[in-house]
Design a protein around this motif. Sequence first.
Motif, PDB file in Angstrom:
ATOM      1  N   PHE A  33       0.841  -1.197   0.000  1.00  0.00           N
ATOM      2  CA  PHE A  33       0.000   0.000   0.000  1.00  0.00           C
ATOM      3  C   PHE A  33       0.879   1.250   0.000  1.00  0.00           C
ATOM      4  CE2 PHE A  33      -2.129   3.029   3.093  1.00  0.00           C
ATOM      5  CZ  PHE A  33      -2.755   3.763   2.095  1.00  0.00           C
ATOM      6  N   SER A  34       1.635   1.480   1.082  1.00  0.00           N
ATOM      7  CA  SER A  34       2.443   2.708   1.173  1.00  0.00           C
ATOM      8  C   SER A  34       3.950   2.450   1.039  1.00  0.00           C
ATOM      9  CB  SER A  34       2.167   3.419   2.504  1.00  0.00           C
ATOM     10  OG  SER A  34       2.558   2.590   3.577  1.00  0.00           O
ATOM     11  N   GLN A  35       4.378   1.234   1.318  1.00  0.00           N
ATOM     12  CA  GLN A  35       5.828   0.983   1.400  1.00  0.00           C
ATOM     13  C   GLN A  35       6.411   0.446   0.081  1.00  0.00           C
ATOM     14  OE1 GLN A  35       7.611  -0.139   5.228  1.00  0.00           O
ATOM     15  NE2 GLN A  35       5.722  -1.280   5.522  1.00  0.00           N
ATOM     16  N   VAL A 149     -14.382  -3.475  16.545  1.00  0.00           N
ATOM     17  CA  VAL A 149     -14.667  -3.451  15.102  1.00  0.00           C
ATOM     18  C   VAL A 149     -13.659  -4.350  14.372  1.00  0.00           C
ATOM     19  CG1 VAL A 149     -14.920  -2.009  13.043  1.00  0.00           C
ATOM     20  CG2 VAL A 149     -15.632  -1.131  15.271  1.00  0.00           C
ATOM     21  N   TYR A 150     -12.381  -4.220  14.752  1.00  0.00           N
ATOM     22  CA  TYR A 150     -11.343  -5.112  14.199  1.00  0.00           C
ATOM     23  C   TYR A 150     -11.751  -6.575  14.423  1.00  0.00           C
ATOM     24  CZ  TYR A 150      -6.778  -7.512  14.003  1.00  0.00           C
ATOM     25  OH  TYR A 150      -5.740  -8.370  13.717  1.00  0.00           O
ATOM     26  N   SER A 151     -12.157  -6.910  15.663  1.00  0.00           N
ATOM     27  CA  SER A 151     -12.551  -8.294  15.976  1.00  0.00           C
ATOM     28  C   SER A 151     -13.715  -8.730  15.103  1.00  0.00           C
ATOM     29  CB  SER A 151     -12.971  -8.399  17.450  1.00  0.00           C
ATOM     30  OG  SER A 151     -11.928  -8.012  18.310  1.00  0.00           O
ATOM     31  N   ALA A 184       5.038 -10.540  16.847  1.00  0.00           N
ATOM     32  CA  ALA A 184       5.968  -9.409  16.980  1.00  0.00           C
ATOM     33  C   ALA A 184       6.133  -8.710  15.630  1.00  0.00           C
ATOM     34  CB  ALA A 184       7.314  -9.921  17.492  1.00  0.00           C
ATOM     35  N   THR A 185       5.245  -7.764  15.328  1.00  0.00           N
ATOM     36  CA  THR A 185       5.335  -6.962  14.094  1.00  0.00           C
ATOM     37  C   THR A 185       4.995  -5.511  14.442  1.00  0.00           C
ATOM     38  OG1 THR A 185       3.009  -7.041  13.456  1.00  0.00           O
ATOM     39  CG2 THR A 185       4.372  -8.902  12.759  1.00  0.00           C
ATOM     40  N   LYS A 186       5.053  -4.657  13.407  1.00  0.00           N
ATOM     41  CA  LYS A 186       4.801  -3.243  13.686  1.00  0.00           C
ATOM     42  C   LYS A 186       3.338  -2.960  14.030  1.00  0.00           C
ATOM     43  CE  LYS A 186       4.341  -1.091   9.011  1.00  0.00           C
ATOM     44  NZ  LYS A 186       3.415  -1.975   8.432  1.00  0.00           N
TER      45      LYS A 186
HETATM   46  N1  LIG Z   1       0.665  -8.655  14.421  1.00  0.00           N
HETATM   47  C1  LIG Z   1      -0.213  -9.307  15.147  1.00  0.00           C
HETATM   48  O1  LIG Z   1      -0.086  -9.449  16.371  1.00  0.00           O
HETATM   49  C2  LIG Z   1      -1.420  -9.932  14.503  1.00  0.00           C
HETATM   50  C3  LIG Z   1      -2.232 -10.749  15.288  1.00  0.00           C
HETATM   51  C4  LIG Z   1      -3.348 -11.342  14.729  1.00  0.00           C
HETATM   52  C5  LIG Z   1      -3.651 -11.106  13.407  1.00  0.00           C
HETATM   53  N2  LIG Z   1      -2.843 -10.308  12.657  1.00  0.00           N
HETATM   54  C6  LIG Z   1      -3.243 -10.090  11.257  1.00  0.00           C
HETATM   55  O2  LIG Z   1      -2.197 -10.486  10.383  1.00  0.00           O
HETATM   56  C7  LIG Z   1      -2.179  -9.635   9.221  1.00  0.00           C
HETATM   57  C8  LIG Z   1      -0.796  -9.026   9.044  1.00  0.00           C
HETATM   58  O3  LIG Z   1      -0.449  -8.304  10.213  1.00  0.00           O
HETATM   59  P1  LIG Z   1       0.999  -7.656  10.417  1.00  0.00           P
HETATM   60  O4  LIG Z   1       1.289  -7.700  11.851  1.00  0.00           O
HETATM   61  O5  LIG Z   1       1.948  -8.242   9.433  1.00  0.00           O
HETATM   62  O6  LIG Z   1       0.667  -6.138  10.013  1.00  0.00           O
HETATM   63  P2  LIG Z   1       1.645  -4.957   9.545  1.00  0.00           P
HETATM   64  O7  LIG Z   1       3.075  -5.323   9.733  1.00  0.00           O
HETATM   65  O8  LIG Z   1       1.107  -3.730  10.179  1.00  0.00           O
HETATM   66  O9  LIG Z   1       1.351  -4.888   7.954  1.00  0.00           O
HETATM   67  C9  LIG Z   1       0.127  -4.431   7.467  1.00  0.00           C
HETATM   68  C10 LIG Z   1       0.055  -4.631   5.963  1.00  0.00           C
HETATM   69  O10 LIG Z   1      -1.216  -4.114   5.507  1.00  0.00           O
HETATM   70  C11 LIG Z   1      -0.976  -3.224   4.411  1.00  0.00           C
HETATM   71  N3  LIG Z   1      -1.981  -2.157   4.397  1.00  0.00           N
HETATM   72  C12 LIG Z   1      -2.161  -1.183   5.328  1.00  0.00           C
HETATM   73  N4  LIG Z   1      -3.128  -0.333   4.923  1.00  0.00           N
HETATM   74  C13 LIG Z   1      -3.562  -0.784   3.704  1.00  0.00           C
HETATM   75  C14 LIG Z   1      -4.510  -0.323   2.752  1.00  0.00           C
HETATM   76  N5  LIG Z   1      -5.215   0.807   2.928  1.00  0.00           N
HETATM   77  N6  LIG Z   1      -4.676  -1.025   1.607  1.00  0.00           N
HETATM   78  C15 LIG Z   1      -3.953  -2.155   1.379  1.00  0.00           C
HETATM   79  N7  LIG Z   1      -3.037  -2.641   2.234  1.00  0.00           N
HETATM   80  C16 LIG Z   1      -2.835  -1.956   3.383  1.00  0.00           C
HETATM   81  C17 LIG Z   1       0.433  -2.654   4.667  1.00  0.00           C
HETATM   82  O11 LIG Z   1       0.974  -2.143   3.451  1.00  0.00           O
HETATM   83  P3  LIG Z   1       2.176  -1.016   3.477  1.00  0.00           P
HETATM   84  O12 LIG Z   1       3.151  -1.500   4.504  1.00  0.00           O
HETATM   85  O13 LIG Z   1       2.753  -1.070   2.092  1.00  0.00           O
HETATM   86  O14 LIG Z   1       1.545   0.270   3.814  1.00  0.00           O
HETATM   87  C18 LIG Z   1       1.157  -3.890   5.190  1.00  0.00           C
HETATM   88  O15 LIG Z   1       1.584  -4.687   4.109  1.00  0.00           O
HETATM   89  C19 LIG Z   1      -3.299  -8.602   9.440  1.00  0.00           C
HETATM   90  O16 LIG Z   1      -4.470  -9.058   8.807  1.00  0.00           O
HETATM   91  C20 LIG Z   1      -3.489  -8.626  10.943  1.00  0.00           C
HETATM   92  O17 LIG Z   1      -4.797  -8.239  11.307  1.00  0.00           O
HETATM   93  C21 LIG Z   1      -1.734  -9.710  13.166  1.00  0.00           C
END
Ligand SMILES: NC(=O)c1ccc[n+]([C@@H]2O[C@H](COP(=O)([O-])OP(=O)(O)OC[C@H]3O[C@@H](n4cnc5c(N)ncnc54)[C@H](OP(=O)(O)O)[C@@H]3O)[C@@H](O)[C@H]2O)c1
Length: 242
Positions: A33-35, A149-151, A184-186
Amino acid sequence: MKRAIIFGATGGIGQAIARELAADGWSLYLHYFSQQAQALALSEELMQQYPKQDFMTLKLDFNSDDKTLKRIIDSLLPVNGVVFAHGITDFNFLGSQDLSTIETLIKINLTTPLKIVSLLEPMLLKVDHSRIVFLGSVYGGQASAMESVYSATKGALSSFAQGYGREVASSHLTVNVIAPGAVATKMNAIFSKETLEQVKDEIPAGRLAKPEDVSFWVKNLLAPQSDYLTGQTIYVDGGWLV
Ligand SMILES: NC(=O)c1ccc[n+]([C@@H]2O[C@H](COP(=O)([O-])OP(=O)(O)OC[C@H]3O[C@@H](n4cnc5c(N)ncnc54)[C@H](OP(=O)(O)O)[C@@H]3O)[C@@H](O)[C@H]2O)c1
């Protein structure tokens, strides 16, 4: 054919999925999306490591209109794997969230992915062993306060996978959800070190997940041998919530 599209390939989990699938012989669309720089660096890294496979970047805002979605999806080469590893959250009480925030969360996490699946369906039904994997969450199974809402969007993805998985099961298209606990992510960078320590103490496995703990399961769901597993939500949470 072994070509997949990873939506959210620039995310913490998406990057791990990209590396895991590339090592498993997949050519990939790396959506961002942005990166843009991050996506290009990842495709460069994978091209050097796996020169016989293709790696293409693809920009798309999931907050786009239907015309844009259709244009982008129509431009894709055939794929037989679709992974939705993108997503956003907003940590707040419902009453403190703008109405537009509620709408955006639902659109990005739920509505746009379902529209993309609908647009990709003719292509996915044409090939053998096609796969859809959504990244859900433990909060889709046990919803969290401050992330209601996320849930709701994550629970809805699990329901969708169950219903749609039944619709297309006879065509060797499987539809599943990998639902992580805390990774462990952003996405978790909004929380303080102390809060993350408290979460860690609640997790029976004694640690947050690494992105690779999640990508392993995505790779296995994409394998042709996974034809008989569909409509499921698999919780990868170290024994935490579900
Ligand atoms: N991290 C956790 O603890 C956790 C736990 C449970 C479930 N999850 C789920 O796992 C998935 C990945 O999570 P993550 O931790 O890897 O998240 P993340 O590091 O924050 O990455 C988010 C991703 O979503 C993309 N994104 C953000 N806004 C967008 C938009 N408007 N249109 C299209 N893409 C968009 C970002 O793209 P850019 O970087 O290019 O902007 C990035 O690739 C998500 O569905 C999250 O809900 C995560």
